[in-house]
Design a protein around this motif. Sequence first.
Motif, PDB file in Angstrom:
ATOM      1  N   ASN A   1       0.918  -1.315  -0.180  1.00 29.03           N
ATOM      2  CA  ASN A   1       0.065   0.054   0.102  1.00 29.03           C
ATOM      3  C   ASN A   1       0.814   1.082  -0.075  1.00 29.03           C
ATOM      4  O   ASN A   1       1.799   1.309   0.254  1.00 29.03           O
ATOM      5  CB  ASN A   1      -0.851  -0.071   1.366  1.00 29.03           C
ATOM      6  N   ASP A   2       0.212   2.198  -0.338  1.00 27.14           N
ATOM      7  CA  ASP A   2       0.983   3.667  -0.434  1.00 27.14           C
ATOM      8  C   ASP A   2       0.621   4.251   1.022  1.00 27.14           C
ATOM      9  O   ASP A   2      -0.558   4.834   0.945  1.00 27.14           O
ATOM     10  CB  ASP A   2       0.252   4.339  -1.594  1.00 27.14           C
ATOM     11  N   ILE A   3       1.556   4.455   1.653  1.00 27.91           N
ATOM     12  CA  ILE A   3       1.344   5.013   3.063  1.00 27.91           C
ATOM     13  C   ILE A   3       2.227   6.375   3.090  1.00 27.91           C
ATOM     14  O   ILE A   3       3.271   6.504   2.489  1.00 27.91           O
ATOM     15  CB  ILE A   3       1.747   3.942   4.003  1.00 27.91           C
ATOM     16  N   SER A   4       1.720   7.328   3.662  1.00 25.50           N
ATOM     17  CA  SER A   4       2.258   8.677   3.879  1.00 25.50           C
ATOM     18  C   SER A   4       3.737   8.628   4.463  1.00 25.50           C
ATOM     19  O   SER A   4       3.853   7.730   5.400  1.00 25.50           O
ATOM     20  CB  SER A   4       1.512   9.593   4.565  1.00 25.50           C
ATOM     21  N   PRO A   5       4.781   9.152   4.000  1.00 22.88           N
ATOM     22  CA  PRO A   5       6.202   9.029   4.412  1.00 22.88           C
ATOM     23  C   PRO A   5       6.347   8.817   6.023  1.00 22.88           C
ATOM     24  O   PRO A   5       6.881   8.060   6.487  1.00 22.88           O
ATOM     25  CB  PRO A   5       6.944  10.261   3.930  1.00 22.88           C
ATOM     26  N   SER A   6       5.534   9.710   6.789  1.00 20.06           N
ATOM     27  CA  SER A   6       5.954   9.769   7.908  1.00 20.06           C
ATOM     28  C   SER A   6       5.241   8.510   8.528  1.00 20.06           C
ATOM     29  O   SER A   6       5.914   8.090   9.657  1.00 20.06           O
ATOM     30  CB  SER A   6       5.123  11.195   8.623  1.00 20.06           C
ATOM     31  N   PHE A   7       4.365   8.113   8.217  1.00 22.43           N
ATOM     32  CA  PHE A   7       3.766   6.877   8.773  1.00 22.43           C
ATOM     33  C   PHE A   7       4.421   5.460   8.291  1.00 22.43           C
ATOM     34  O   PHE A   7       3.716   4.329   8.673  1.00 22.43           O
ATOM     35  CB  PHE A   7       2.212   6.966   8.653  1.00 22.43           C
ATOM     36  N   GLN A   8       5.177   5.551   7.489  1.00 20.23           N
ATOM     37  CA  GLN A   8       5.946   4.160   7.122  1.00 20.23           C
ATOM     38  C   GLN A   8       6.637   3.728   7.981  1.00 20.23           C
ATOM     39  O   GLN A   8       7.183   4.059   9.123  1.00 20.23           O
ATOM     40  CB  GLN A   8       7.009   4.526   5.890  1.00 20.23           C
ATOM     41  N   GLY A   9       6.803   2.237   8.188  1.00 23.85           N
ATOM     42  CA  GLY A   9       7.637   1.678   9.255  1.00 23.85           C
ATOM     43  C   GLY A   9       6.583   1.565  10.430  1.00 23.85           C
ATOM     44  O   GLY A   9       5.572   0.950  10.312  1.00 23.85           O
ATOM     45  N   MET A  10       7.332   1.765  11.359  1.00 22.88           N
ATOM     46  CA  MET A  10       6.567   1.487  12.869  1.00 22.88           C
ATOM     47  C   MET A  10       5.407   2.143  13.028  1.00 22.88           C
ATOM     48  O   MET A  10       4.370   1.654  13.421  1.00 22.88           O
ATOM     49  CB  MET A  10       7.566   1.952  13.886  1.00 22.88           C
ATOM     50  N   PRO A  11       5.098   3.591  12.702  1.00 13.35           N
ATOM     51  CA  PRO A  11       3.751   4.275  13.056  1.00 13.35           C
ATOM     52  C   PRO A  11       2.676   3.363  12.475  1.00 13.35           C
ATOM     53  O   PRO A  11       1.628   3.122  13.102  1.00 13.35           O
ATOM     54  CB  PRO A  11       3.938   5.425  12.112  1.00 13.35           C
ATOM     55  N   ILE A  12       2.650   2.773  11.213  1.00 17.39           N
ATOM     56  CA  ILE A  12       1.560   2.146  10.470  1.00 17.39           C
ATOM     57  C   ILE A  12       1.353   1.122  11.170  1.00 17.39           C
ATOM     58  O   ILE A  12      -0.024   0.588  11.467  1.00 17.39           O
ATOM     59  CB  ILE A  12       1.463   2.036   9.194  1.00 17.39           C
TER      60      ILE A  12
ATOM     61  N   PHE B   1      -2.325   4.099  19.501  1.00 12.99           N
ATOM     62  CA  PHE B   1      -2.412   5.442  18.791  1.00 12.99           C
ATOM     63  C   PHE B   1      -1.650   6.264  19.311  1.00 12.99           C
ATOM     64  O   PHE B   1      -0.849   7.009  18.184  1.00 12.99           O
ATOM     65  CB  PHE B   1      -3.871   5.672  18.733  1.00 12.99           C
ATOM     66  N   VAL B   2      -1.387   6.599  20.484  1.00 12.05           N
ATOM     67  CA  VAL B   2      -0.566   7.701  20.977  1.00 12.05           C
ATOM     68  C   VAL B   2       1.041   7.404  20.423  1.00 12.05           C
ATOM     69  O   VAL B   2       1.478   8.317  19.954  1.00 12.05           O
ATOM     70  CB  VAL B   2      -0.667   7.811  22.529  1.00 12.05           C
ATOM     71  N   LEU B   3       1.174   6.127  20.821  1.00 12.09           N
ATOM     72  CA  LEU B   3       2.558   5.744  20.445  1.00 12.09           C
ATOM     73  C   LEU B   3       2.876   5.987  18.992  1.00 12.09           C
ATOM     74  O   LEU B   3       3.938   6.420  18.414  1.00 12.09           O
ATOM     75  CB  LEU B   3       3.083   4.537  21.034  1.00 12.09           C
ATOM     76  N   ALA B   4       1.991   5.549  17.963  1.00 11.00           N
ATOM     77  CA  ALA B   4       2.124   5.675  16.563  1.00 11.00           C
ATOM     78  C   ALA B   4       2.290   7.079  16.141  1.00 11.00           C
ATOM     79  O   ALA B   4       3.084   7.522  15.281  1.00 11.00           O
ATOM     80  CB  ALA B   4       0.714   5.126  15.848  1.00 11.00           C
ATOM     81  N   ALA B   5       1.354   8.054  16.648  1.00 15.84           N
ATOM     82  CA  ALA B   5       1.564   9.448  16.502  1.00 15.84           C
ATOM     83  C   ALA B   5       2.933   9.943  16.841  1.00 15.84           C
ATOM     84  O   ALA B   5       3.631  10.622  16.172  1.00 15.84           O
ATOM     85  CB  ALA B   5       0.542  10.335  16.936  1.00 15.84           C
ATOM     86  N   LEU B   6       3.417   9.397  18.120  1.00 16.20           N
ATOM     87  CA  LEU B   6       4.825  10.016  18.389  1.00 16.20           C
ATOM     88  C   LEU B   6       5.953   9.335  17.646  1.00 16.20           C
ATOM     89  O   LEU B   6       6.558  10.125  17.065  1.00 16.20           O
ATOM     90  CB  LEU B   6       4.924   9.348  20.012  1.00 16.20           C
ATOM     91  N   ALA B   7       5.567   8.098  17.168  1.00 17.12           N
ATOM     92  CA  ALA B   7       6.681   7.600  16.299  1.00 17.12           C
ATOM     93  C   ALA B   7       6.586   8.256  14.810  1.00 17.12           C
ATOM     94  O   ALA B   7       7.671   8.481  14.195  1.00 17.12           O
ATOM     95  CB  ALA B   7       6.333   6.030  16.023  1.00 17.12           C
ATOM     96  N   ALA B   8       5.377   8.601  14.382  1.00 20.25           N
ATOM     97  CA  ALA B   8       5.267   9.290  13.326  1.00 20.25           C
ATOM     98  C   ALA B   8       6.112  10.610  13.281  1.00 20.25           C
ATOM     99  O   ALA B   8       6.784  11.242  12.289  1.00 20.25           O
ATOM    100  CB  ALA B   8       3.831   9.408  12.683  1.00 20.25           C
ATOM    101  N   VAL B   9       6.031  11.472  14.335  1.00 20.90           N
ATOM    102  CA  VAL B   9       6.568  12.620  14.785  1.00 20.90           C
ATOM    103  C   VAL B   9       7.865  12.551  14.537  1.00 20.90           C
ATOM    104  O   VAL B   9       8.783  13.149  13.874  1.00 20.90           O
ATOM    105  CB  VAL B   9       5.960  13.516  15.963  1.00 20.90           C
TER     106      VAL B   9
ATOM    107  N   PHE C   1      11.845   8.362  23.358  1.00 20.57           N
ATOM    108  CA  PHE C   1      11.603   9.148  22.315  1.00 20.57           C
ATOM    109  C   PHE C   1      12.471   8.742  21.127  1.00 20.57           C
ATOM    110  O   PHE C   1      12.152   9.035  19.656  1.00 20.57           O
ATOM    111  CB  PHE C   1      11.681  10.609  22.553  1.00 20.57           C
ATOM    112  N   VAL C   2      13.938   8.519  21.743  1.00 23.29           N
ATOM    113  CA  VAL C   2      14.934   8.353  20.523  1.00 23.29           C
ATOM    114  C   VAL C   2      15.248   6.806  20.054  1.00 23.29           C
ATOM    115  O   VAL C   2      15.049   6.393  19.131  1.00 23.29           O
ATOM    116  CB  VAL C   2      16.297   8.937  20.909  1.00 23.29           C
ATOM    117  N   LEU C   3      15.520   6.007  21.341  1.00 25.97           N
ATOM    118  CA  LEU C   3      15.833   4.617  21.041  1.00 25.97           C
ATOM    119  C   LEU C   3      14.629   3.792  20.868  1.00 25.97           C
ATOM    120  O   LEU C   3      14.685   2.711  20.866  1.00 25.97           O
ATOM    121  CB  LEU C   3      16.767   4.325  22.254  1.00 25.97           C
ATOM    122  N   PHE C   4      13.444   4.210  21.374  1.00 22.17           N
ATOM    123  CA  PHE C   4      12.130   3.206  21.296  1.00 22.17           C
ATOM    124  C   PHE C   4      12.486   2.087  22.291  1.00 22.17           C
ATOM    125  O   PHE C   4      12.170   0.844  21.787  1.00 22.17           O
ATOM    126  CB  PHE C   4      11.852   3.068  20.349  1.00 22.17           C
ATOM    127  N   LEU C   5      13.051   2.128  23.537  1.00 21.31           N
ATOM    128  CA  LEU C   5      13.325   1.049  24.488  1.00 21.31           C
ATOM    129  C   LEU C   5      12.227   0.979  25.131  1.00 21.31           C
ATOM    130  O   LEU C   5      11.483   1.841  25.664  1.00 21.31           O
ATOM    131  CB  LEU C   5      14.561   0.925  24.950  1.00 21.31           C
TER     132      LEU C   5
END
Lengths: 200, 255
Positions: free
Chosen positions: A170-181, B179-187, B19-23
């Motif tokens: 799937n095409d996922i937005s760059p920030s969400f690629q990898g762990m976030p998704i 969800f909160v961790l996902a948002a954090l990881a995305a940031v 935040f950085v190492l995700f341990l």
Amino acid sequence: MSTLQQLLLIAVGSALVNNVVLSQFLGLCPFLGVSKNTKTAGGMGMAVIFVITIASLVTGAIYKFFLAPWDLTYLQTIVFILVIAALVQLVEMFLKKFSPALYRALGVYLPLITTNCAVLGVALTNVQKGYATQASFGLLTCVVNGAATAVGFTIAIVIMAGIRERIEHNDISPSFQGMPIVLVTAGLMAMAFFGFSGLI
Amino acid sequence: MKAYMERIYNGLIKENPTFVLFLGICPTLAVTTSALNGVGMGLSTMAVLVMSNLLISLLRKVIPSQVRMPAYITIIASFVTIVHLLLEAYVPSLYESLGLYIPLIVVNCIILGRAEAYASSHSVGLSLFDGIGMGLGFTVALTCIGAVRELLGAGTVLGFTVPVYEPATIFILAPGAFFVLAALAAVMNRVQHGNGRTSTTDSCLEGCEHCTNMGCGGRVFTRAAVSETEEADVPAGGAEEIEKPAAAEEKEGQE
């Protein structure tokens, strides 16, 4: 309530309702790390079932016959983690010698399980909920609870691997690629597993 | 003095364990239903981390390297037991809400990771400050995540109700944690790599087993040799079947 009914309730409760990964957050490292394809996820799941079942029997027995009678229960954390670590090594050596086929299937996953917090978590839950010290069928309850928890882990990791195989394309937005998704997926799965809470 | 301050800065910001190492993801998700729980868990972990770093650093020349992992685990488990009993005796409410996750501090990647990566090769003073820095970093991270979840999920800040806001309960339940961790990881992805692809390969999120720079997963119990050969992405393909026997032999040689 008959013993069988009770065991069944515990099994369904640990495997589905209080899923070890999705509602108790134990064993997240392998859940996130080894869920890239269904085959390895299945292998990991089998190894976890194997180890947790044996570990809950052994730790349950140690608690019941050594720690509880001699009032040493405050040592449980130290004893359990050392026993689990030694047990994993022992199982690995045993499989290597006596069942090379099984060793080839599970061998690579065994060393990874030592610090899987689900194993220690189950051992401690068995004690906390009083399964280990139960007068009748105590150890059986421990084993059933352990095996069911591990089955719950396997269900979760295999489903996760299946979804991740699809996400790959799937095409996922760059920030969400990898762990976030993957974490968002886990969150949605956790919501879906809430549906099981009506079972008990 | 500068070196000590550098350790604290390192733990708080540069190599922040969450935040950085995700341990240590398990406790991060499990206990952050409120800011206070986050503080409690963070401080308990910090106490164990500081004490174990101190003792391991003191004993670093005494412990033979072949048995260092069992020795470290025993030391860590002893301190966890002490913290466990102290909490049970003096802060029963916190003890109740953290429950199972207090004894599980033993298997927190951060503690064994710092023991192996830092305390086993540095002086007592530096190891002590490294423990304080990492512990503070973890505490701050848990408190932040806890505060966000508490605000969104329960509509309170440190127990005080926020007016007008209608809380979305899902955030203090299990899915909200993800969800909160996902948002954090995305940031973090965004911050670290701009618009480029993510690369969290050397962090624990790729599986504790794989993080070769830390002491967790595959490294426990004289597995240094194994984890080095397994570095190349263990369960990816047939490679492990070839590499495994070699690694196993090395391990037996060590023992």
